[in-house]
Design an enzyme around this catalytic site. Structure first.
Site, PDB file in Angstrom:
ATOM      1  N   LYS A 178       0.087  -1.488   0.060  1.00 37.70           N
ATOM      2  CA  LYS A 178       0.071   0.175   0.078  1.00 37.70           C
ATOM      3  C   LYS A 178       0.914   1.417   0.441  1.00 37.70           C
ATOM      4  O   LYS A 178       1.404   1.724   0.910  1.00 37.70           O
ATOM      5  CB  LYS A 178      -1.368   0.299   1.491  1.00 37.70           C
ATOM      6  CG  LYS A 178      -2.218   1.192   0.684  1.00 37.70           C
ATOM      7  CD  LYS A 178      -1.927   1.791   0.385  1.00 37.70           C
ATOM      8  CE  LYS A 178      -1.932   3.279   2.096  1.00 37.70           C
ATOM      9  NZ  LYS A 178      -1.908   4.165   1.246  1.00 37.70           N
ATOM     10  N   GLU A 254      10.200   1.736  10.499  1.00 38.27           N
ATOM     11  CA  GLU A 254      11.029   2.283  10.524  1.00 38.27           C
ATOM     12  C   GLU A 254       9.931   4.031  10.538  1.00 38.27           C
ATOM     13  O   GLU A 254       9.318   4.234   9.599  1.00 38.27           O
ATOM     14  CB  GLU A 254      11.551   2.657  10.014  1.00 38.27           C
ATOM     15  CG  GLU A 254      12.398   1.271   9.116  1.00 38.27           C
ATOM     16  CD  GLU A 254      13.439   1.024   8.562  1.00 38.27           C
ATOM     17  OE1 GLU A 254      12.692   1.497   6.490  1.00 38.27           O
ATOM     18  OE2 GLU A 254      14.299   0.343   8.293  1.00 38.27           O
ATOM     19  N   CYS A 288      13.274  11.057   7.122  1.00 42.55           N
ATOM     20  CA  CYS A 288      13.528  10.785   8.377  1.00 42.55           C
ATOM     21  C   CYS A 288      14.647  10.789   8.879  1.00 42.55           C
ATOM     22  O   CYS A 288      14.613  11.256  10.337  1.00 42.55           O
ATOM     23  CB  CYS A 288      13.021   9.699   8.555  1.00 42.55           C
ATOM     24  SG  CYS A 288      14.147   8.309   7.640  1.00 42.55           S
ATOM     25  N   GLU A 390       8.656  16.760  15.635  1.00 39.23           N
ATOM     26  CA  GLU A 390       8.907  16.301  13.832  1.00 39.23           C
ATOM     27  C   GLU A 390       8.396  17.164  12.912  1.00 39.23           C
ATOM     28  O   GLU A 390       7.593  16.899  13.210  1.00 39.23           O
ATOM     29  CB  GLU A 390       9.164  14.569  13.887  1.00 39.23           C
ATOM     30  CG  GLU A 390       9.725  14.624  11.980  1.00 39.23           C
ATOM     31  CD  GLU A 390       8.939  13.102  11.803  1.00 39.23           C
ATOM     32  OE1 GLU A 390       7.749  12.131  11.735  1.00 39.23           O
ATOM     33  OE2 GLU A 390      10.221  12.566  11.196  1.00 39.23           O
TER      34      GLU A 390
HETATM   35  P1  NAD Z   1       2.232   8.079   7.524  1.00 38.71           P
HETATM   36  O1  NAD Z   1       2.609   7.580   8.515  1.00 38.71           O
HETATM   37  O2  NAD Z   1       1.071   9.715   7.514  1.00 38.71           O
HETATM   38  O3  NAD Z   1       1.970   7.329   5.903  1.00 38.71           O
HETATM   39  C1  NAD Z   1       2.714   6.490   5.755  1.00 38.71           C
HETATM   40  C2  NAD Z   1       1.438   5.765   5.053  1.00 38.71           C
HETATM   41  O4  NAD Z   1       0.768   5.141   5.987  1.00 38.71           O
HETATM   42  C3  NAD Z   1       0.703   5.994   3.577  1.00 38.71           C
HETATM   43  O5  NAD Z   1       0.986   4.441   3.149  1.00 38.71           O
HETATM   44  C4  NAD Z   1      -0.273   6.066   4.326  1.00 38.71           C
HETATM   45  O6  NAD Z   1      -1.405   5.868   3.751  1.00 38.71           O
HETATM   46  C5  NAD Z   1      -0.386   4.821   5.661  1.00 38.71           C
HETATM   47  N1  NAD Z   1      -1.399   5.145   6.424  1.00 38.71           N
HETATM   48  C6  NAD Z   1      -1.541   5.786   7.852  1.00 38.71           C
HETATM   49  N2  NAD Z   1      -2.507   5.723   8.795  1.00 38.71           N
HETATM   50  C7  NAD Z   1      -2.502   4.347   8.304  1.00 38.71           C
HETATM   51  C8  NAD Z   1      -3.047   3.057   9.054  1.00 38.71           C
HETATM   52  N3  NAD Z   1      -4.157   3.817  10.101  1.00 38.71           N
HETATM   53  N4  NAD Z   1      -3.031   1.852   9.103  1.00 38.71           N
HETATM   54  C9  NAD Z   1      -2.562   1.497   8.184  1.00 38.71           C
HETATM   55  N5  NAD Z   1      -2.129   2.543   7.120  1.00 38.71           N
HETATM   56  C10 NAD Z   1      -2.185   4.092   6.787  1.00 38.71           C
HETATM   57  O7  NAD Z   1       3.735   8.488   6.936  1.00 38.71           O
HETATM   58  P2  NAD Z   1       4.499   9.567   5.451  1.00 38.71           P
HETATM   59  O8  NAD Z   1       3.720  11.683   6.433  1.00 38.71           O
HETATM   60  O9  NAD Z   1       3.902   9.022   4.584  1.00 38.71           O
HETATM   61  O10 NAD Z   1       5.839   9.835   5.818  1.00 38.71           O
HETATM   62  C11 NAD Z   1       6.457  10.601   6.768  1.00 38.71           C
HETATM   63  C12 NAD Z   1       7.210   9.946   7.520  1.00 38.71           C
HETATM   64  O11 NAD Z   1       7.930   8.841   7.756  1.00 38.71           O
HETATM   65  C13 NAD Z   1       7.197  10.547   8.619  1.00 38.71           C
HETATM   66  O12 NAD Z   1       6.777  10.372  10.250  1.00 38.71           O
HETATM   67  C14 NAD Z   1       9.029  10.444   8.666  1.00 38.71           C
HETATM   68  O13 NAD Z   1       9.787  10.895   9.651  1.00 38.71           O
HETATM   69  C15 NAD Z   1       8.585   8.905   8.614  1.00 38.71           C
HETATM   70  N6  NAD Z   1       9.282   8.037   8.047  1.00 38.71           N
HETATM   71  C16 NAD Z   1       9.839   7.312   8.813  1.00 38.71           C
HETATM   72  C17 NAD Z   1      11.556   6.979   7.560  1.00 38.71           C
HETATM   73  C18 NAD Z   1      12.224   5.821   8.921  1.00 38.71           C
HETATM   74  O14 NAD Z   1      13.702   4.899   8.465  1.00 38.71           O
HETATM   75  N7  NAD Z   1      12.801   5.946   9.560  1.00 38.71           N
HETATM   76  C19 NAD Z   1      11.467   6.820   6.303  1.00 38.71           C
HETATM   77  C20 NAD Z   1      10.817   8.053   6.036  1.00 38.71           C
HETATM   78  C21 NAD Z   1      10.275   8.693   6.834  1.00 38.71           C
HETATM   79  O1  6OD Z   2      18.703   3.978   3.081  1.00 40.83           O
HETATM   80  C1  6OD Z   2      17.612   3.962   3.510  1.00 40.83           C
HETATM   81  O2  6OD Z   2      17.546   2.369   3.232  1.00 40.83           O
HETATM   82  C2  6OD Z   2      16.646   4.172   3.983  1.00 40.83           C
HETATM   83  N1  6OD Z   2      15.729   3.584   4.583  1.00 40.83           N
HETATM   84  C3  6OD Z   2      16.416   5.190   4.262  1.00 40.83           C
HETATM   85  C4  6OD Z   2      15.233   5.649   4.844  1.00 40.83           C
HETATM   86  C5  6OD Z   2      15.494   7.614   4.815  1.00 40.83           C
HETATM   87  C6  6OD Z   2      14.368   8.402   5.572  1.00 40.83           C
HETATM   88  O3  6OD Z   2      13.720   9.674   4.954  1.00 40.83           O
END
Ligand code: NAD
Ligand code: 6OD
Length: 486
Positions: A178, A254, A288, A390
């Site tokens: 998804k 993550e 992130c 964040e």
């Molecule tokens: P988000 O949590 O809003 O959405 C991520 C995904 O989850 C989307 O596909 C969304 O449709 C889905 N989703 C939302 N609510 C859901 C639910 N209740 N059940 C199932 N699926 C659901 O995140 P975003 O806004 O797309 O991305 C930004 C966030 O992601 C930031 O907080 C960022 O730090 C984090 N992030 C973390 C990493 C990491 O590696 N730690 C990497 C990239 C992004």
């Molecule tokens: O480099 C990667 O494998 C990884 N997971 C990066 C994540 C970036 C977050 O926004």
């Protein structure tokens, strides 16, 4: 108008409800595609297709053949590099220079790296003594977990989705993906590559839609899903973990971060400024691992602030294809409203705005895009929401420190534990400080330098588990011990 359909059992299918939503280019606000919104019916079909694939040819395929097919997937992405690049840049607005360097090549590499790993990774074995003297032999066998639900975000859409799909398929699982509703394009395009590479039907499925009460939630609640890997916000992780509790399904998370950088008095300032320019502003701050809190030794503070300000003011915004453009828009108008609310909050909390703080003047053709200025603040107190929460935008706060102990305490004073960047030319200090930072990823004199064999993930509220290298196998495979009495 282009339509983006689900990819289920090797075919592109429309939503049974006929419901669609808009895919918007955040650089100019134009609708670029209509995306079919999946409901329970599409999730049921995708999970059934994945389960059938596990019971069929894919579930029985020798590792050598499986990994050969995954190499073909990587080659297939590279063969259609420009199509993936355009799809990713239109969905996100990010500059071509970034996506051609990071998103698309890494999207392809994720298949090769995990295919090669799975071919070569050993399992443990133990010979044990028994009272009759004959002994017993234990050995572990890795089995696929089954059907993996993959829920991915919008900031690095192809890279972060394949970072999960690559190891999942290499371990012999089938997936239902998804993708983020903001960035459906490349996950859809990957279906064509899967078919061209000869991946059996039902191994890779994509259902588009939203989170709550939509495809995301239906996927995480589906009893036919054996494990859920998720990258996104910590709050979403909480909702998914509750869904996964039903049926005791495993999760790999993550999540968010509020990452610090520490610039010690013995840092090479050129390197520290160049690294912090990337960690604060790359991908318009939507990484992130990005730095939103910078702690600089008081002796370097004024110079560091001045040099980061100069760097931020040189960033060039524009259309993704323009040569020399290195700064894109935020992902959406909604996300811009969130980021701008922190820009206002910073001022209300008494920050000095060193640069930025608002919306840039853009040419008319980009006037409806989600643009914001790269922003630097000083002077906030550590309990401001701007320092605690964040933001996920192109902004950072810079604060001075006097002692190493103080810097470590400030960096660790957060509920998150994802990443940190330390800048010092003193090797002894680097080794002393790095293990004291409560994060899953600590860089010294670099940032986002990625060796895909290393553990990747966050501690505290930044995640559960580690993906990358052999570490991801704990989630993507089940270890089963065989004990043979000799
Ligand atoms: P988000 O949590 O809003 O959405 C991520 C995904 O989850 C989307 O596909 C969304 O449709 C889905 N989703 C939302 N609510 C859901 C639910 N209740 N059940 C199932 N699926 C659901 O995140 P975003 O806004 O797309 O991305 C930004 C966030 O992601 C930031 O907080 C960022 O730090 C984090 N992030 C973390 C990493 C990491 O590696 N730690 C990497 C990239 C992004
Ligand atoms: O480099 C990667 O494998 C990884 N997971 C990066 C994540 C970036 C977050 O926004």
């Amino acid at each position: 108008m282009k339509e983006i359909r689900h990819f289920i059992n090797g075919e592109y299918v429309a939503s049974s409800t006929g419901r669609v939503f808009n895919d918007v280019n955040p650089a100019n606000g134009e609708v670029i595609a209509r995306v079919h919104e999946g409901g329970q019916a599409e999730i049921d079909q995708a999970v059934a297709a994945a389960r059938a694939a596990m019971a069929g040819e894919w579930g029985k395929m020798p590792v050598a053949r499986r990994t050969e097919l995954l190499h073909k997937v990587a080659d297939g992405i590279n063969a259609r590099f420009d199509e993936f690049l355009e799809a990713e840049c239109l969905d996100t607005g990010k500059p071509k220079s970034l996506a051609s360097h990071i998103d698309i090549p890494r999207g392809a590499a994720n298949f090769k790296v995990f295919a090669d790993l799975v071919k070569n990774v050993p399992t443990e074995s133990f010979h044990m003594d028994t009272p009759d003297g004959a002994g017993a032999l234990n050995y572990a066998v890795r089995k696929p977990r089954g059907v993996i639900g993959v829920i991915s975000p919008w900031n690095l859409p192809l890279l972060l989705m394949t970072w999960k799909v690559g190891p999942a398929l290499a371990c012999g699982n089938a997936v239902v993906v998804k993708p983020s509703e903001e960035t459906p394009h490349t996950a859809a395009l990957l279906g064509e590559v899967m078919n061209e590479a000869g991946i059996p039907k039902g191994v890779y499925n994509v259902v588009h839609g939203f989170g709550p009460d939509s495809a995301g939630e239906f996927l995480t609640r589906h009893p036919g899903v054996d494990g859920i890997t998720f990258t996104g916000e910590t709050r979403t992780g909480t909702a998914i973990m509750k869904a996964a509790a039903e049926g005791i399904r495993n999760v790999s998370f993550e999540l968010g971060g509020k990452n610090a950088a520490i610039v010690f008095e013995d840092a090479d300032l050129d390197k520290a400024v160049e690294g912090t320019m990337r960690s604060a502003f790359a991908n318009c701050g939507q990484v992130c691992l990005g730095t939103e809190r910078v702690y600089v030794h008081r002796s370097l503070f004024d110079e560091f602030v001045a040099r980061l300000k100069a760097g931020a003011e040189e960033l060039r915004m524009g259309w993704w294809e323009d040569a020399g453009n290195n700064f894109g828009p935020l992902i959406s108008e909604e996300h811009r409203a969130k980021v701008l609310s922190y820009y206002e909050r910073a001022v209300a909390d008494g920050a000095t705005v060193v640069t930025g703080g608002g919306v840039p003047d853009m040419p008319a053709e980009l006037g409806r895009g989600a643009w914001v200025q790269p922003t630097i603040w000083t002077g906030l107190s550590e309990d401001s929401a701007v320092i605690r929460e964040e933001i996920f935008g192109p902004c950072c706060h810079i604060a001075p420190f006097d002692t190493e102990e103080e810097a470590v305490r400030l960096a660790n004073d957060t509920p998150y534990g994802l990443a940190c960047a330390i800048w010092t030319e003193n090797l002894t200090r680097a080794h002393r400080v790095a293990p004291q930072i409560d994060v899953g990823l600590c860089w010294v004199n670099s940032w986002f330098l990625r060796d895909l064999r290393t553990p990747f993930g966050g501690s505290k509220q930044s995640g559960i588990g580690r993906e990358g290298g052999v570490h991801g196998l704990e989630f993507y495979a089940e270890l089963s011990n065989v004990c043979i009495k000799l």
